[in-house]
Enzyme design. Structure first.
Site, PDB file in Angstrom:
ATOM      1  N   CYS A  72       0.951  -1.079   0.077  1.00  0.00           N
ATOM      2  CA  CYS A  72      -0.005  -0.078  -0.057  1.00  0.00           C
ATOM      3  C   CYS A  72       0.882   1.173  -0.090  1.00  0.00           C
ATOM      4  O   CYS A  72       1.631   1.375   0.786  1.00  0.00           O
ATOM      5  CB  CYS A  72      -0.885  -0.061   1.288  1.00  0.00           C
ATOM      6  SG  CYS A  72      -2.027   1.563   1.465  1.00  0.00           S
ATOM      7  N   CYS A 204      -0.187   3.862  -6.875  1.00  0.00           N
ATOM      8  CA  CYS A 204      -1.360   3.273  -6.127  1.00  0.00           C
ATOM      9  C   CYS A 204      -1.930   1.790  -6.711  1.00  0.00           C
ATOM     10  O   CYS A 204      -1.855   1.777  -7.889  1.00  0.00           O
ATOM     11  CB  CYS A 204      -2.811   4.208  -5.868  1.00  0.00           C
ATOM     12  SG  CYS A 204      -4.013   3.433  -5.038  1.00  0.00           S
TER      13      CYS A 204
END
Length: 285
Positions: A72, A204
């Site tokens: 992440c 992302c």
């Protein structure tokens, strides 16, 4: 005792990384944890992201994982350094900044997605101009600017926060015409700020699901870079350099999925990112 490699994400996006890890290192076992009950992380404070990330990493350690991949970008940007430098030595005496003292076993390591990407991003660009598409949290942390400057100080880096992209993807709108406006809006904004960009980093792990739309909008000379293959190769190299860690990781080809929210909802949504059906269990903190 051999245990799986832990993979943590705030939700579903880390599954795009896990998919690449399995592709490159299929023999290893993996335990995936999505903190779906508290997602999104991208709009939360540094303190909150750090608290949540530490809790999830600690849980994976408690399950026996010798190595955890923080798949992440927001968590890597806002929490990873503190966990590596401040928390690991306290959790496992003998560790200093994540490095093991001689004779201290078991060791525990936490790796992120920003550093491996920063180490090679300069190899992709011809113009020396790179665009970064990310969440608000990753952009405001400036972690990519700091890390890329260590390896490629000559590059011109332009960041663009895309706050609508994750909700579009998680609500199943990524392949619908309604998403076109939000994708084009941020691409136009980024290229207006630097028309010399020839490389776009999808910073992302959700964003690879928008690749078809991005490729339809972008000029042919601009390439898009997803992080999954980069992280997978980085992990392969890391395990080769650290046999003490590799020897603790089990290799039976097993994959297990956990979520902090509804297992049924996670299993339904996860297939979009994983590419095949998923059956998840639930974690309660």
């Amino acid at each position: 005792m051999h245990q799986p490699i832990g993979v943590f994400d705030s939700g579903y996006g880390g599954l795009t990384v896990l998919r690449e890890l399995v592709s490159v290192l299929p023999a290893y076992d993996y335990l995936y944890l999505g903190d779906n009950a508290r997602t999104p992380y991208g709009t939360r404070s540094f303190e909150t992201v750090y608290e949540y990330t530490l809790e999830c990493v600690t849980y994976l350690f408690e399950q026996g994982c010798p190595l955890v991949i923080v798949a992440c970008n927001t968590a890597s940007a806002k929490a990873l350094r503190n966990i590596q430098q401040l928390d690991l030595p306290g959790m496992y005496p003998g560790l200093t900044s994540g490095e093991p003292a001689l004779g201290t076993l078991p060791t525990r390591r936490v790796l992120g997605v920003i550093r491996p990407t920063a180490e090679i991003i300069g190899q992709y660009t011809q113009s020396g101009h790179v665009g970064i598409l990310a969440t608000n949290g990753t952009v405001t942390s400036e972690s990519y600017l700091v890390e890329i400057d260590k390896f490629f100080p000559e590059l011109a880096i332009t960041q663009e926060a895309c706050p609508m992209w994750v909700p579009l993807i998680e609500n199943g709108e990524s392949d619908h015409p309604g998403a076109d406006y939000f994708v084009k809006q941020h691409i136009d904004r980024l290229l207006n700020r630097d028309p010399h960009i020839d490389t776009l980093l999808l910073a992302c792990t959700h964003y690879p699901l928008l690749l078809p739309k991005l490729r339809a909008i972008l000029p042919d000379h601009i390439q898009t870079i997803s992080q999954g293959p980069i992280i997978a190769q980085s992990l392969a190299n890391y395990l080769a350099r650290h046999p003490d860690i590799a020897d603790q990781c089990s290799q039976q080809g097993k994959r297990q999925f956990l979520t902090t929210d509804s297992p049924a909802e996670f299993s339904r949504q996860a297939s979009l990112f994983w590419g095949e059906p998923v059956v998840a269990g639930k974690v309660v903190f």
